[in-house]
Every structure is written in C-alpha cells, then in structure tokens.
Write a protein that holds these residues in place. Structure first.
Motif, mmCIF file in Angstrom:
data_model
loop_
_atom_site.group_PDB
_atom_site.id
_atom_site.type_symbol
_atom_site.label_atom_id
_atom_site.label_comp_id
_atom_site.label_asym_id
_atom_site.label_seq_id
_atom_site.Cartn_x
_atom_site.Cartn_y
_atom_site.Cartn_z
ATOM 1 N N GLY A 18 0.799 -1.233 0.000
ATOM 2 C CA GLY A 18 0.000 0.000 0.000
ATOM 3 C C GLY A 18 0.825 1.273 0.000
ATOM 4 N N LYS A 19 2.089 1.178 -0.395
ATOM 5 C CA LYS A 19 2.971 2.358 -0.368
ATOM 6 C C LYS A 19 2.428 3.502 -1.223
ATOM 7 C CE LYS A 19 6.347 -0.104 -1.951
ATOM 8 N NZ LYS A 19 5.634 -1.389 -1.932
ATOM 9 N N SER A 20 2.105 3.201 -2.474
ATOM 10 C CA SER A 20 1.664 4.288 -3.368
ATOM 11 C C SER A 20 0.345 4.885 -2.898
ATOM 12 C CB SER A 20 1.551 3.777 -4.808
ATOM 13 O OG SER A 20 2.824 3.371 -5.262
ATOM 14 N N THR A 21 -0.575 4.017 -2.441
ATOM 15 C CA THR A 21 -1.867 4.486 -1.909
ATOM 16 C C THR A 21 -1.639 5.459 -0.757
ATOM 17 O OG1 THR A 21 -2.834 2.337 -2.461
ATOM 18 C CG2 THR A 21 -4.044 3.692 -0.866
ATOM 19 N N GLN A 22 -0.780 5.075 0.182
ATOM 20 C CA GLN A 22 -0.572 5.907 1.378
ATOM 21 C C GLN A 22 0.255 7.152 1.074
ATOM 22 O OE1 GLN A 22 -2.185 5.666 4.143
ATOM 23 N NE2 GLN A 22 -3.156 3.685 3.720
ATOM 24 N N ASN A 75 20.139 6.595 -9.904
ATOM 25 C CA ASN A 75 18.819 7.199 -10.117
ATOM 26 C C ASN A 75 18.400 8.035 -8.889
ATOM 27 O OD1 ASN A 75 15.449 6.059 -10.264
ATOM 28 N ND2 ASN A 75 16.339 7.371 -11.821
ATOM 29 N N ARG A 76 18.864 7.620 -7.704
ATOM 30 C CA ARG A 76 18.608 8.436 -6.504
ATOM 31 C C ARG A 76 19.582 9.612 -6.461
ATOM 32 N NH1 ARG A 76 16.879 3.470 -4.863
ATOM 33 N NH2 ARG A 76 18.925 2.557 -4.522
ATOM 34 N N TRP A 77 20.860 9.347 -6.774
ATOM 35 C CA TRP A 77 21.851 10.430 -6.745
ATOM 36 C C TRP A 77 21.506 11.532 -7.742
ATOM 37 C CZ3 TRP A 77 25.012 11.757 -3.104
ATOM 38 C CH2 TRP A 77 25.436 10.793 -2.179
ATOM 39 N N ASP A 96 8.181 7.547 -2.391
ATOM 40 C CA ASP A 96 7.658 6.183 -2.542
ATOM 41 C C ASP A 96 8.844 5.275 -2.901
ATOM 42 O OD1 ASP A 96 6.110 3.949 -3.140
ATOM 43 O OD2 ASP A 96 4.756 5.019 -4.495
ATOM 44 N N ARG A 97 9.340 4.498 -1.977
ATOM 45 C CA ARG A 97 10.558 3.670 -2.054
ATOM 46 C C ARG A 97 11.804 4.538 -2.123
ATOM 47 N NH1 ARG A 97 9.715 -1.927 -2.953
ATOM 48 N NH2 ARG A 97 7.963 -2.455 -4.320
ATOM 49 N N TYR A 98 12.883 4.036 -1.452
ATOM 50 C CA TYR A 98 14.140 4.811 -1.423
ATOM 51 C C TYR A 98 15.298 3.827 -1.349
ATOM 52 C CZ TYR A 98 16.872 9.056 -0.108
ATOM 53 O OH TYR A 98 17.758 10.117 -0.055
ATOM 54 N N GLY A 185 -1.993 -4.097 7.474
ATOM 55 C CA GLY A 185 -3.041 -5.082 7.223
ATOM 56 C C GLY A 185 -4.457 -4.577 7.484
ATOM 57 N N CYS A 186 -4.597 -3.385 8.058
ATOM 58 C CA CYS A 186 -5.966 -2.876 8.288
ATOM 59 C C CYS A 186 -6.439 -2.057 7.086
ATOM 60 C CB CYS A 186 -6.061 -2.111 9.601
ATOM 61 S SG CYS A 186 -4.553 -1.442 10.238
ATOM 62 N N SER A 187 -7.587 -1.409 7.240
ATOM 63 C CA SER A 187 -8.171 -0.704 6.081
ATOM 64 C C SER A 187 -7.292 0.489 5.676
ATOM 65 C CB SER A 187 -9.575 -0.212 6.429
ATOM 66 O OG SER A 187 -9.476 0.901 7.295
HETATM 67 N N1 T5A Z 1 13.541 -1.717 -6.733
HETATM 68 C C1 T5A Z 1 13.192 -0.446 -6.400
HETATM 69 C C2 T5A Z 1 14.889 -2.145 -6.698
HETATM 70 O O1 T5A Z 1 15.205 -3.288 -6.999
HETATM 71 N N2 T5A Z 1 15.847 -1.252 -6.306
HETATM 72 C C3 T5A Z 1 15.553 0.037 -5.972
HETATM 73 O O2 T5A Z 1 16.475 0.816 -5.639
HETATM 74 C C4 T5A Z 1 14.170 0.466 -6.017
HETATM 75 C C5 T5A Z 1 13.811 1.873 -5.663
HETATM 76 C C6 T5A Z 1 9.563 -1.433 -8.796
HETATM 77 C C7 T5A Z 1 10.528 -2.520 -8.450
HETATM 78 O O3 T5A Z 1 11.845 -2.025 -8.320
HETATM 79 C C8 T5A Z 1 12.502 -2.636 -7.228
HETATM 80 C C9 T5A Z 1 11.404 -2.941 -6.272
HETATM 81 C C10 T5A Z 1 10.230 -3.286 -7.185
HETATM 82 O O4 T5A Z 1 10.301 -4.674 -7.484
HETATM 83 P P1 T5A Z 1 7.679 0.016 -7.670
HETATM 84 O O5 T5A Z 1 7.442 0.596 -9.011
HETATM 85 O O6 T5A Z 1 7.690 0.915 -6.508
HETATM 86 O O7 T5A Z 1 9.079 -0.770 -7.681
HETATM 87 O O8 T5A Z 1 6.666 -1.150 -7.285
HETATM 88 P P2 T5A Z 1 5.127 -1.207 -7.520
HETATM 89 O O9 T5A Z 1 4.970 -2.537 -8.149
HETATM 90 O O10 T5A Z 1 4.558 -0.015 -8.152
HETATM 91 O O11 T5A Z 1 4.469 -1.087 -6.122
HETATM 92 P P3 T5A Z 1 3.950 -2.236 -5.238
HETATM 93 O O12 T5A Z 1 3.479 -3.421 -5.984
HETATM 94 O O13 T5A Z 1 5.057 -2.482 -4.262
HETATM 95 O O14 T5A Z 1 2.647 -1.705 -4.572
HETATM 96 P P4 T5A Z 1 2.384 -0.653 -3.395
HETATM 97 O O15 T5A Z 1 2.706 0.710 -3.875
HETATM 98 O O16 T5A Z 1 3.013 -1.089 -2.128
HETATM 99 O O17 T5A Z 1 0.836 -0.838 -3.173
HETATM 100 P P5 T5A Z 1 -0.410 -0.001 -3.779
HETATM 101 O O18 T5A Z 1 -0.647 1.199 -2.982
HETATM 102 O O19 T5A Z 1 -0.241 0.122 -5.231
HETATM 103 O O20 T5A Z 1 -1.573 -1.040 -3.432
HETATM 104 C C11 T5A Z 1 -1.623 -2.338 -3.993
HETATM 105 C C12 T5A Z 1 -3.091 -2.807 -4.084
HETATM 106 O O21 T5A Z 1 -3.623 -2.978 -2.779
HETATM 107 C C13 T5A Z 1 -4.731 -2.108 -2.562
HETATM 108 C C14 T5A Z 1 -4.619 -1.019 -3.619
HETATM 109 O O22 T5A Z 1 -5.870 -0.479 -3.919
HETATM 110 C C15 T5A Z 1 -4.011 -1.790 -4.774
HETATM 111 O O23 T5A Z 1 -4.986 -2.493 -5.465
HETATM 112 N N3 T5A Z 1 -4.607 -1.612 -1.180
HETATM 113 C C16 T5A Z 1 -5.304 -2.113 -0.133
HETATM 114 N N4 T5A Z 1 -6.241 -3.078 -0.053
HETATM 115 C C17 T5A Z 1 -6.732 -3.345 1.183
HETATM 116 N N5 T5A Z 1 -6.357 -2.688 2.319
HETATM 117 C C18 T5A Z 1 -5.429 -1.719 2.280
HETATM 118 N N6 T5A Z 1 -5.043 -1.099 3.409
HETATM 119 C C19 T5A Z 1 -4.844 -1.398 1.011
HETATM 120 N N7 T5A Z 1 -3.899 -0.501 0.602
HETATM 121 C C20 T5A Z 1 -3.760 -0.656 -0.723
#
Ligand code: T5A
Ligand code: NA
Length: 217
Positions: A18-22, A75-77, A96-98, A185-187
């Motif tokens: 839920g990182k991007s959502t939050q 990419n961070r630098w 969102d991620r670091y 894990g909550c809403s």
């Molecule tokens: N990576 C990244 C590296 O290897 N090295 C690095 O230095 C960096 C920075 C891309 C990849 O790159 C790697 C890590 C990754 O493998 P990314 O683009 O950030 O990284 O990954 P994403 O795939 O976009 O993000 P995530 O899959 O990790 O998802 P999020 O952002 O954690 O979750 P989110 O908010 O999109 O929610 C996921 C789903 O759950 C629902 C949402 O509506 C959505 O459908 N949801 C909930 N459902 C129920 N209850 C809740 N509380 C909920 N919150 C969200």
C-alpha cells in the motif's frame, strides 16, 4: 529565528503493502494543511537512467547485477541535490521507495559478494530520511490484494528473501533509528490515521531538535 526546513518522509515495504496508496494520501493531507510538499518515487522512470531501469524491470533488456544495482543508486543520486534544496527551502518531500529497497532487492538475488553491506555502500551520503514508514504486510494478506505482476522481481522466492532482508536491515544500527513499522493489514483509512500520527511525531521531533537534514552514514 530561521525558517523551518522541510522533512524527508519515505514509504517502504513489500509489494502491494500500500505504499503508493498511502503516499498519495499523505501528500494530499499535508497539502490540505497548507504545507508545501513534493511527491517523488524511486525508481524515477522518467530520466535516461530511469528508462534503463524500467526496461530492465519489464524484461525488455538485461543488465549485469552490479550494474543494475548501481543504476538504481545513480537514479537516486540524480535527484539528491534537488531533494536537499527542496528541504532547505522549507518543502517537505514524500518518497515512494528509497535506498532501503535499493539495498534489499539487490541483496535478495544472492549474488556472491553482493550482500546487504555491499549494496548499502553506494547509498552512503544520500539525504537521510527524518522517518521511514515501513508498511508491514504478511504474505497471506499481500496475496489477497492480487497476484504478482509481470515485472522482474515479482516472484515468490524473491519476495520471501526481500521480506527477510527488510527485517535484517531494520536491525542495522543506522536504519533502526529511522524505520517505523506500520501494520499495513488494516483498512486504507486506518493505516492512514496511524501514519498521520507517526508523521506528526517525527516532524515535531525534527523541529524541536533543530536538526539539519542529515546524510545516510
Ligand atoms: N527496486 C526499487 C529495486 O530493486 N531497487 C531500488 O532501488 C528500487 C527503488 C519497482 C521494483 O523495483 C525494485 C522494487 C520493485 O520490485 P515500484 O514501481 O515501486 O518498484 O513497485 P510497484 O509494483 O509499483 O508497487 P507495489 O506493488 O510495491 O505496490 P504498493 O505501492 O506497495 O501498493 P499499492 O498502494 O499500489 O496497493 C496495492 C493494491 O492494494 C490495494 C490497492 O488499492 C491496490 O490495489 N490496497 C489495499 N487493499 C486493502 N487494504 C489496504 N489497506 C490497502 N492498501 C492498498
Ligand atoms: Na507502488
């Protein structure tokens, strides 16, 4: 009295925690309160280096493991001095991620010599977060939020190792002070409430201490 600096607030956690959502919600909340806020995400896929990373993640190209690790760090630098400038200008930066993801995903590959400590080295000197909110979600809860996508690291074995290494990194002497574990894990609304409280606390602590923006040591 000098103007308050902005804060550096980072979201980390496992896939679908839920990182991007939050992140979106916190940015909206702080802006509603009249704060100036910049929202960043890593990888930043818009830069030339970010485009190479995007191509690698989506399977469009190959990279040697050390090379892709250093590209994620580069990419961070690319944005490091811009982040410092924003913060010193009083703008809060929500990310969102670091570098924590940078360390654990590369180390999770199990390449000989590329352990967590090796992976952490290129990150030393980056702007250090005032707080890193680690969204913690069990594998079972994560699975309920949908299956793996098509990107390179979205495989069970890799995710299990990432989970272990995040736990290891949270014990590291420097990261231990910065990372706060949030039960994800909550809403959505409940997680958001918890985060508002933690962010208020971290920001007022930084204001009270008058600490300048630090660097990853
Ligand atoms: N990576 C990244 C590296 O290897 N090295 C690095 O230095 C960096 C920075 C891309 C990849 O790159 C790697 C890590 C990754 O493998 P990314 O683009 O950030 O990284 O990954 P994403 O795939 O976009 O993000 P995530 O899959 O990790 O998802 P999020 O952002 O954690 O979750 P989110 O908010 O999109 O929610 C996921 C789903 O759950 C629902 C949402 O509506 C959505 O459908 N949801 C909930 N459902 C129920 N209850 C809740 N509380 C909920 N919150 C969200
Ligand atoms: Na995301």
């Amino acid at each position: 009295m000098t103007a308050r600096r902005g804060k550096l607030i980072v979201f980390e956690g496992l896939d679908r925690s839920g990182k991007s959502t939050q992140c979106d919600r916190l940015v909206a909340h702080l802006r509603n309160r009249g704060q100036r806020v910049e929202h960043l995400r890593f990888p930043d896929r818009t830069t030339p280096i970010g485009k190479m990373i995007n191509s690698y993640l989506s399977g469009g190209s190959q990279q040697e493991d050390h090379v892709i690790h250093l590209l994620f760090s580069a990419n961070r630098w690319e944005l490091a001095s811009a982040i410092s400038t924003l913060i010193n200008d009083g703008i809060t930066v929500v990310v969102d991620r670091y570098y924590y993801s940078g360390c654990v995903y590369s180390a999770a590959k199990g390449v000989v010599g590329m352990d967590l400590e090796w992976c952490r080295q290129p990150e030393v000197g980056l702007p250090r977060p005032d707080v890193c909110l680690f969204l913690d979600l069990s594998a079972e809860e994560a699975a309920k939020r949908g299956g793996f996508g098509l990107e390179r690291y979205e495989k069970k074995e890799m995710q299990d190792r990432v989970r272990e290494l995040f736990a290891e990194l949270r014990e590291h002497k420097d990261e231990a002070d910065d990372i706060v574990v949030v039960d994800a894990g909550c809403s959505v609304g409940e997680v958001e409430e918890i985060i508002h409280g933690l962010v208020d606390e971290a920001c007022s602590l930084a204001d009270r201490s008058g600490l300048p923006l630090r660097s990853v040591a």
